[in-house]
Every structure is written in structure tokens, then in C-alpha cells.
Design an enzyme around this catalytic site. Structure first.
Site, PDB file in Angstrom:
ATOM      1  N   CYS A   2       0.843  -1.192   0.000  1.00 36.32           N
ATOM      2  CA  CYS A   2       0.000   0.000   0.000  1.00 36.32           C
ATOM      3  C   CYS A   2       0.875   1.237   0.000  1.00 36.32           C
ATOM      4  O   CYS A   2       2.104   1.168   0.044  1.00 36.32           O
ATOM      5  CB  CYS A   2      -0.871  -0.018   1.240  1.00 36.32           C
ATOM      6  SG  CYS A   2      -1.722  -1.575   1.477  1.00 36.32           S
ATOM      7  N   ARG A  27       1.335   1.996  -5.930  1.00 34.45           N
ATOM      8  CA  ARG A  27       1.623   0.980  -4.924  1.00 34.45           C
ATOM      9  C   ARG A  27       0.390   0.153  -4.585  1.00 34.45           C
ATOM     10  O   ARG A  27       0.504  -0.881  -3.925  1.00 34.45           O
ATOM     11  CB  ARG A  27       2.157   1.628  -3.648  1.00 34.45           C
ATOM     12  CG  ARG A  27       3.398   2.501  -3.856  1.00 34.45           C
ATOM     13  CD  ARG A  27       3.803   3.167  -2.556  1.00 34.45           C
ATOM     14  NE  ARG A  27       4.126   2.167  -1.580  1.00 34.45           N
ATOM     15  CZ  ARG A  27       5.320   1.555  -1.517  1.00 34.45           C
ATOM     16  NH1 ARG A  27       6.253   1.858  -2.381  1.00 34.45           N
ATOM     17  NH2 ARG A  27       5.548   0.619  -0.619  1.00 34.45           N
ATOM     18  N   TRP A  73      -3.536  -1.981  -1.413  1.00 32.18           N
ATOM     19  CA  TRP A  73      -3.423  -3.171  -2.258  1.00 32.18           C
ATOM     20  C   TRP A  73      -3.761  -4.328  -1.327  1.00 32.18           C
ATOM     21  O   TRP A  73      -2.961  -4.724  -0.489  1.00 32.18           O
ATOM     22  CB  TRP A  73      -2.003  -3.318  -2.788  1.00 32.18           C
ATOM     23  CG  TRP A  73      -1.892  -4.298  -3.915  1.00 32.18           C
ATOM     24  CD1 TRP A  73      -1.957  -4.040  -5.252  1.00 32.18           C
ATOM     25  CD2 TRP A  73      -1.682  -5.722  -3.812  1.00 32.18           C
ATOM     26  NE1 TRP A  73      -1.795  -5.214  -5.968  1.00 32.18           N
ATOM     27  CE2 TRP A  73      -1.639  -6.250  -5.125  1.00 32.18           C
ATOM     28  CE3 TRP A  73      -1.533  -6.601  -2.730  1.00 32.18           C
ATOM     29  CZ2 TRP A  73      -1.450  -7.610  -5.383  1.00 32.18           C
ATOM     30  CZ3 TRP A  73      -1.361  -7.953  -2.990  1.00 32.18           C
ATOM     31  CH2 TRP A  73      -1.312  -8.439  -4.305  1.00 32.18           C
ATOM     32  N   ASN A  99       1.117  -0.081   5.985  1.00 29.52           N
ATOM     33  CA  ASN A  99       1.580  -0.746   4.759  1.00 29.52           C
ATOM     34  C   ASN A  99       2.418  -1.948   5.193  1.00 29.52           C
ATOM     35  O   ASN A  99       3.420  -1.781   5.884  1.00 29.52           O
ATOM     36  CB  ASN A  99       2.443   0.186   3.903  1.00 29.52           C
ATOM     37  CG  ASN A  99       3.163  -0.610   2.805  1.00 29.52           C
ATOM     38  OD1 ASN A  99       2.665  -1.630   2.341  1.00 29.52           O
ATOM     39  ND2 ASN A  99       4.361  -0.169   2.460  1.00 29.52           N
ATOM     40  N   GLY A 100       1.995  -3.140   4.819  1.00 31.29           N
ATOM     41  CA  GLY A 100       2.729  -4.353   5.210  1.00 31.29           C
ATOM     42  C   GLY A 100       1.761  -5.455   5.604  1.00 31.29           C
ATOM     43  O   GLY A 100       0.560  -5.384   5.299  1.00 31.29           O
ATOM     44  N   GLU A 483      11.775 -10.536 -20.845  1.00 35.93           N
ATOM     45  CA  GLU A 483      11.274  -9.208 -20.453  1.00 35.93           C
ATOM     46  C   GLU A 483      10.186  -8.732 -21.412  1.00 35.93           C
ATOM     47  O   GLU A 483       9.172  -8.166 -20.994  1.00 35.93           O
ATOM     48  CB  GLU A 483      12.427  -8.192 -20.397  1.00 35.93           C
ATOM     49  CG  GLU A 483      12.020  -6.795 -20.005  1.00 35.93           C
ATOM     50  CD  GLU A 483      11.324  -6.680 -18.649  1.00 35.93           C
ATOM     51  OE1 GLU A 483      10.746  -5.615 -18.370  1.00 35.93           O
ATOM     52  OE2 GLU A 483      11.322  -7.679 -17.891  1.00 35.93           O
ATOM     53  N   LYS A 487       6.478  -7.665 -20.251  1.00 34.23           N
ATOM     54  CA  LYS A 487       5.974  -6.312 -20.530  1.00 34.23           C
ATOM     55  C   LYS A 487       4.580  -6.376 -21.163  1.00 34.23           C
ATOM     56  O   LYS A 487       3.706  -5.588 -20.860  1.00 34.23           O
ATOM     57  CB  LYS A 487       6.931  -5.544 -21.461  1.00 34.23           C
ATOM     58  CG  LYS A 487       8.105  -4.906 -20.721  1.00 34.23           C
ATOM     59  CD  LYS A 487       7.812  -3.764 -19.818  1.00 34.23           C
ATOM     60  CE  LYS A 487       7.564  -4.088 -18.366  1.00 34.23           C
ATOM     61  NZ  LYS A 487       8.553  -4.658 -17.536  1.00 34.23           N
ATOM     62  N   GLU A 490       1.909  -8.094 -18.320  1.00 42.17           N
ATOM     63  CA  GLU A 490       1.526  -7.388 -17.089  1.00 42.17           C
ATOM     64  C   GLU A 490       0.652  -6.171 -17.341  1.00 42.17           C
ATOM     65  O   GLU A 490      -0.116  -5.772 -16.472  1.00 42.17           O
ATOM     66  CB  GLU A 490       2.772  -7.009 -16.279  1.00 42.17           C
ATOM     67  CG  GLU A 490       3.673  -5.986 -16.902  1.00 42.17           C
ATOM     68  CD  GLU A 490       4.846  -5.649 -15.978  1.00 42.17           C
ATOM     69  OE1 GLU A 490       5.960  -5.521 -16.488  1.00 42.17           O
ATOM     70  OE2 GLU A 490       4.619  -5.541 -14.764  1.00 42.17           O
ATOM     71  N   HIS A 506      10.143 -29.055 -28.522  1.00 45.60           N
ATOM     72  CA  HIS A 506      10.020 -30.111 -27.505  1.00 45.60           C
ATOM     73  C   HIS A 506       8.661 -30.058 -26.811  1.00 45.60           C
ATOM     74  O   HIS A 506       8.489 -30.604 -25.724  1.00 45.60           O
ATOM     75  CB  HIS A 506      11.166 -29.975 -26.486  1.00 45.60           C
ATOM     76  CG  HIS A 506      12.514 -30.077 -27.138  1.00 45.60           C
ATOM     77  ND1 HIS A 506      13.029 -31.256 -27.632  1.00 45.60           N
ATOM     78  CD2 HIS A 506      13.423 -29.113 -27.440  1.00 45.60           C
ATOM     79  CE1 HIS A 506      14.216 -31.037 -28.183  1.00 45.60           C
ATOM     80  NE2 HIS A 506      14.471 -29.745 -28.086  1.00 45.60           N
ATOM     81  N   LYS A 604       3.669  -1.455  -7.713  1.00 44.58           N
ATOM     82  CA  LYS A 604       5.027  -1.143  -8.142  1.00 44.58           C
ATOM     83  C   LYS A 604       6.088  -1.842  -7.310  1.00 44.58           C
ATOM     84  O   LYS A 604       7.092  -2.343  -7.825  1.00 44.58           O
ATOM     85  CB  LYS A 604       5.239   0.370  -8.068  1.00 44.58           C
ATOM     86  CG  LYS A 604       6.593   0.853  -8.527  1.00 44.58           C
ATOM     87  CD  LYS A 604       6.766   0.678  -9.996  1.00 44.58           C
ATOM     88  CE  LYS A 604       8.104   1.047 -10.559  1.00 44.58           C
ATOM     89  NZ  LYS A 604       8.319   0.595 -11.900  1.00 44.58           N
TER      90      LYS A 604
END
Ligand code: AGP
Length: 609
Positions: A2, A27, A73, A99-100, A483, A487, A490, A506, A604
Site C-alpha cells: 500500500c 503501490r 493493495w 503498509n505491510g 522481459e 511487458k 503485465e 520439444h 510497483k
């Protein structure tokens, strides 16, 4: 993950809190709330993005000059108004944002219920709020005692801001593992999870350490350790400017930050190249320590991990140092085999990613030297690593990293080149050639942005309707395809996979059918033909093939669309091919009309396990 913010001063708090929260929304953005103290504390919360809270407050007269705020979040309890922060203790004595994650909150619920506390939400944070109230009332020793007793009693990570009913002119804060900075200027004192939230008001900040608390008055900040003794702190100046945290006319932070890459890559290279030599003196690692390194272990998460994969190819090929790469959440529990000549490199934009921080501590506990490549000055990983290499990307707001990724790439190149030279794997002529070439990268990235953006936008807008995509390559091209795939995934929510192109036959090639989008990266000379033959295999099964290759290459037999990047040294091609990969992810997402900067379910900086 958060975002929390707070202000205590002589200006209206609500404006500063809402502005700060808007800079922290990357966040977490599933609900938000503020608590404003005027004559008494008033709490306002709303589900969804910050705009909902702003709408709720727009007709309210809130003259209070002291307050705390939160953008969420969700970890414990679904995103709704009840679970949103701030949380208030049963009788309103304590109001708190957090936050946590409190890991032992279940057991604490029983303790509180034994003392007649009633909980109205599903959150660990409400438990924390009432536990502070419990100690405050039991020992009657004031805020610092209640907070310190709570810090001893809880397990987990937290950055909290607390207002006590009996202490009208104060905001109390404390932290363990979750980030927090405290700012001060002539108009008051500020707290925030990250710099952009207060950069508009002050560049003067204090860094509060783990298991410390502080009291923010209008004109003074006092720090305390776990014994309740005062701790002196130095006010430090932040080098970032406010504009870096604004969109500056771009539609999204992601495209703004993609276009900032030439400048920030140049800045990062200039901070590492002095007089045509790589200069690692600022990192703290010496030539003698480099000579002792027999093995490298790169550990990170997400895109930072992909930098590690690229770097591993270069450390091994150029410096001939055996290099392993690991995902931090695996590394920290796999009991890694490290020895005293192992160097563990942690890569992190935020410097606060919980798994990467834990991996760093794991390596240190095993007596192994750690070097961190980090973008946020003063972040936990930066402060705890033995050696620190700061990238100069500036504040990165978009959840999908781009510019920080590119600065981490050139930072890892500089390390590999210098390690190769110190270990006499590189003669001076090749050393100089690599430095000359690395210094060319910012211009080459700039030319890609200037010459290819429109073309890439046109190509990308054809794919807003696809469900799947594949990225393939070999060697460093495979590394950067990881990457490229992330990109796209997400931000566009399109399922995509990256594969070492030799691996397709394979199994995965059975997924290729008419018009399946395959993006092939082919810049590595030695294995170019091999990659092309793998692209022929998917083409012959109906795939729509986009090839990213370097100028002068002929890929017409396989490519439906070709994106040419300038030539450079083989080790540095990831810095060029990643730019079209970022733009493809961005423009497909824009074509889908999605919120590019704040993709669903993401944040983030992942400060919980
Ligand atoms: C990348 O776009 C994502 N934001 C995510 O994968 C990120 O790279 C990862 O969470 C690591 O973050 P860090 O670099 O701040 O440690």
C-alpha cells in the site's frame, strides 16, 4: 503493498494527503482513505481508485492541518470500504494506516477478544490498531511505550502512521521492513511510503530505520529506538526534481519513462565511466575483492530477474565467472550453496521488494558479500548491502518498469566489463572498444524511439484482440525475450510466454496455429541462423511473425513485420531490442483501452512475501 502518507503543519492537510496519495497510487489502488484532525479526528474511506475518495470529499469542509492517508493493495480482506484504511480502535482512541502484513494477527485476535475488543473488518491492520490501544491503556506510558510494546509483540512487516485522541498535535510512526521516509519544511512535517508523495513540498528527508518510531509535530520530528530512547537523525537532501514525478504532457507514465531512457541510461553510464575507464569506486567494491570472486549469484524478482538473466550470459562469456541466476522467492528458501568467494548480486528498482531483501539478508547471514543494483536512494536493500551501485533512472511511477530496467542493464554491463579486466580476461584494446560502444547506447536508444515508435504503434495496434503471444530467441535474445513477454502480459493481460527458441519443438510448438503471434529476437551473430530456422518452424505452422533484428540482417523469408535496431556489441543488444519490446507491450495495451500505468492486481513495489 500500500501507500501511506501523513502531514502535520499549518496548511490544510486534506489537499496534501490526496496529492500525496495520487503519487503513491502505483503501490495499490483498490481502496483509499484519510483521517483528518481538526477539533476531532474524522475518517473518510472509499472502495476503488482514489478518484472515488476525492469525489466523496469534494464538498466537505476539512480545515484540519493534521492527517494521515492510505491507498490500498488488499492482502487481508477484500477491497471494500470496511477493510479500507484508516482503521480506528474500538473506542476511537487510536486511528492508524498501515503498509505491510502482520503475520501473527490471528493469534492476536484471540488475545484482543479475551480483552473484549470487537473487530469490524477482516484486516490484520485493525488488529494492530487495537493492540496499540490495548498496551496504551494497560501500561498508561503514552504513545511510544504502546507502539514499542506492539512492535515487540507482532511479527511481519509494517510502516504505520498513528494518531492518538489524547495527543492532538502529533502523528506517530514506526516501521519494520516496509518503506517510509519523513520530510520536513517550514510548513510542517510529512511522512510517506515513497519520495514522489512529498517531493512537491520538500527535498529534505529523514530515513527512519527498522524497529524505530518517531513523533511528528508541526515543527519537529523526534526519533526513538525500541527502548524508547531518543535517536538523532541527519536530514538528507533528495536529488530528484518534482517534474520527474509528473507526466509532463505524456498520456501515461509508462510511455514517458520509455522516452526518458536515452537520458537516464546516459546518466547511469556517466556515473560509472570516468576518463574512459569503468569506475566502481562509488560502489565500495575494490579490485582485490573482485579478484577473490570465484562465482556470482544474481538474485531478484520480475523484470529485475530478467536483467540478471541477461547479465549472467555476459559475466560468464566476458569475465569467465560462473554465474547463477535465481528468483528471490526461491533463493531464500532453497538453502543455496554459497562460499566465501561467491558474490551475491541483488537487483531491485524499488530496493524494497520483500523477497529480494530477504535474499540479501540470507546471503549476509551466510557470510557472503552482497552487491546491490538499486534505483531508490536510501531504500532498505541499498542500506543493507555491502556494496551499492545506484542506477540513475529517477522516480519510476508506472508499475511496469522500463527506464529502471534499462539502467540496470548498463550497470550490469559495467560490472562485467570491469570484472573481466581485473581478472585479466580482457585486453586493454577490447576494454576500450566496449567502453566506447557502451557510451553509444543512449544515442542508439534515442534513434529507435525517434525513428521507429510510429511504425511499432502501427504494427502493435493489429494485435489488441489476441489471446496469446510467444517470444523466442537464443542466448541474450532469449534472455531479453523474457522481459518482452512480461511487458506485454503485465499491462495488456494477454497470456504470453517467452521461450529459448530451440526448446519450442520439444512441446510448445503444438500451440502454434494460424495467426498465432510470435515475436522473434535475432541479434546474436553466432546463433542467428539457428534462431531463423526456429522462426521458419513456427512460420510454417501459420504463425504471424514479428522479428526484431539488427540493421543489415535479411529476415524477409520469415518475418511478417521486421523491426531493425542499430548495430552494437553483441553483449549490448538487449539494451536496444528491449525498447521495441516495451513499445509493443505499451501500444497493444493502449489499443485495448486499458489503464497502462496501473494494471489490475499489480503494484510497483512488492513489499510483502
Ligand atoms: C515489472 O514491470 C514489475 N513491476 C515487477 O516484475 C518488478 O520488476 C518486480 O516486482 C521487482 O521489483 P523491484 O525491481 O522493485 O525489486
Amino acid at each position: 503493498m500500500c501507500g501511506i502518507v501523513g502531514y502535520n503543519g499549518n496548511k490544510k492537510a486534506v489537499d496534501i494527503l490526496l496529492d500525496g496519495l495520487s503519487k503513491l497510487e502505483y503501490r495499490g489502488y483498490d481502496s483509499a482513505g484519510v483521517a483528518i484532525r481538526d477539533k476531532e479526528i474524522e475518517v473518510f474511506k472509499s472502495k476503488g481508485k482514489l478518484t472515488n475518495l476525492k469525489d466523496k470529499l469534494k464538498d466537505k469542509v476539512l480545515n484540519g492541518t493534521c492527517g494521515i492517508g492510505h491507498t490500498r493493495w488488499a492482502t487481508h480482506g477484500e477491497p471494500n470500504e470496511t477493510n479500507a484504511h484508516p482503521h480506528v480502535s474500538n473506542d476511537g482512541n487510536v486511528t492508524l494506516v498501515h503498509n505491510g502484513i502482520i503475520e501473527n494477527y490471528q493469534e492476536l485476535i484471540q488475545k484482543l477478544e479475551r480483552h473484549d475488543y470487537k473487530l469490524y473488518s477482516e484486516t490484520d491492520t485493525e488488529v494492530l490498531t487495537n493492540l496499540i490501544d490495548y498496551y496504551y491503556k494497560k501500561y498508561k506510558m503514552g504513545p511510544i511505550d504502546a507502539i514499542n510494546r506492539t512492535m515487540v509483540r507482532v511479527r511481519g512487516s509494517y510502516a504505520i502512521a498513528v494518531m492518538f485522541r489524547d495527543y492532538p498535535d502529533e502523528i506517530w510512526v514506526a516501521r519494520k521492513d516496509s518503506p517510509m521516509i519523513i520530510g520536513q519544511d517550514k510548513d510542517g512535517t510529512y511522512l510517506a511510503s515513497d519520495v514522489p508523495a512529498i517531493l512537491k513540498y520538500t527535498k529534505n528527508v529523514y530515513y527512519i530505520d527498522n524497529m524505530e518510531a518517531a513523533c511528528l509535530k508541526k515543527d519537529k520530528v523526534t526519533f526513538y529506538d525500541l527502548n524508547g530512547d531518543e535517536v538523532t537523525k541527519e536530514l538528507k537532501e533528495i536529488k530528484w526534481d518534482v517534474s520527474a514525478a509528473e507526466k509532463e504532457g505524456y498520456e501515461h507514465f509508462m510511455i514517458k519513462e520509455i522516452n526518458e531512457q536515452p537520458e537516464v541510461v546516459k546518466k547511469t553510464i556517466n556515473s560509472l565511466v570516468n576518463d574512459n575507464k569503468i569506475d566502481l569506486s562509488k560502489t565500495g567494491i575494490t579490485e582485490d575483492e573482485i579478484k577473490k570472486i570465484k562465482e556470482i549469484y544474481i538474485v531478484a524478482c520480475g523484470s529485475a530477474y530478467h536483467v540478471g538473466v541477461c547479465a549472467s550470459y555476459i559475466f560468464e562469456d566476458l569475465a569467465r565467472i560462473p554465474t547463477r541466476v535465481d528468483i528471490a522467492s526461491e533463493f531464500r528458501y532453497r538453502k543455496p550453496i554459497l562460499n566465501k568467494n561467491t558474490l551475491v548480486i541483488i537487483i531491485s528498482q524499488s530496493g524494497e521488494t520483500a523477497d529480494s531483501l530477504a535474499a540479501l539478508r540470507e546471503a549476509k547471514n551466510m557470510g557472503v558479500k552482497t552487491l546491490a543494483i538499486v534505483n531508490v536512494v536510501g531504500s532498505s536493500i541499498a542500506r543493507e548491502a555491502d556494496y551499492i551501485l545506484y542506477t540513475l533512472a529517477g522516480p519510476e511511477i508506472a508499475v511496469a518498469t522500463t527506464k529502471a530496467f534499462s539502467t540496470q542493464l548498463v550497470a550490469s554491463y559495467a560490472l562485467a566489463i570491469e570484472f573481466a579486466k581485473v581478472k585479466k580476461k580482457l585486453n586493454n584494446k577490447s576494454y576500450q572498444e566496449l567502453i566506447t560502444e557502451i557510451k553509444e547506447l543512449p544515442n542508439k536508444i534515442d534513434s529507435i524511439l525517434k525513428n521507429l515508435t510510429t511504425e511499432i504503434q502501427k504494427i502493435s495496434s493489429k494485435f489488441s484482440g489476441i489471446k496469446d503471444a510467444f517470444y523466442i530467441g537464443r542466448g541474450l535474445d532469449y534472455a531479453i525475450s523474457l522481459e518482452g513477454s512480461l511487458k506485454l502480459k503485465e499491462v495488456s493481460y494477454i497470456h504470453s510466454e517467452a521461450y529459448a527458441s530451440g526448446e519450442l519443438k520439444h512441446g510448445t510448438i503444438s500451440l502454434i496455429e494460424d495467426n498465432t503471434l510470435v515475436i522473434g529476437i535475432a541479434t546474436q551473430e553466432e546463433i542467428f541462423e539457428k534462431t531463423i530456422s526456429n522462426l521458419v518452424e513456427v512460420k510454417s505452422r501459420g504463425a504471424y511473425v514479428i522479428v526484431i533484428t539488427n540493421e543489415g540482417k535479411d529476415v524477409s523469408k520469415v518475418a511478417n513485420d521486421t523491426i531493425y535496431v542499430p548495430n552494437t556489441n553483441k553483449y549490448f543488444f538487449p539494451s536496444l531490442s528491449v525498447v521495441p519490446l516495451q513499445l509493443i507491450g505499451y501500444y497493444i495495451t493502449v489499443a485495448k483501452g486499458l489503464d497502462v500505468d496501473k494494471p489490475r492486481n499489480l503494484a510497483k513495489s512488492v513489499t510483502v512475501e
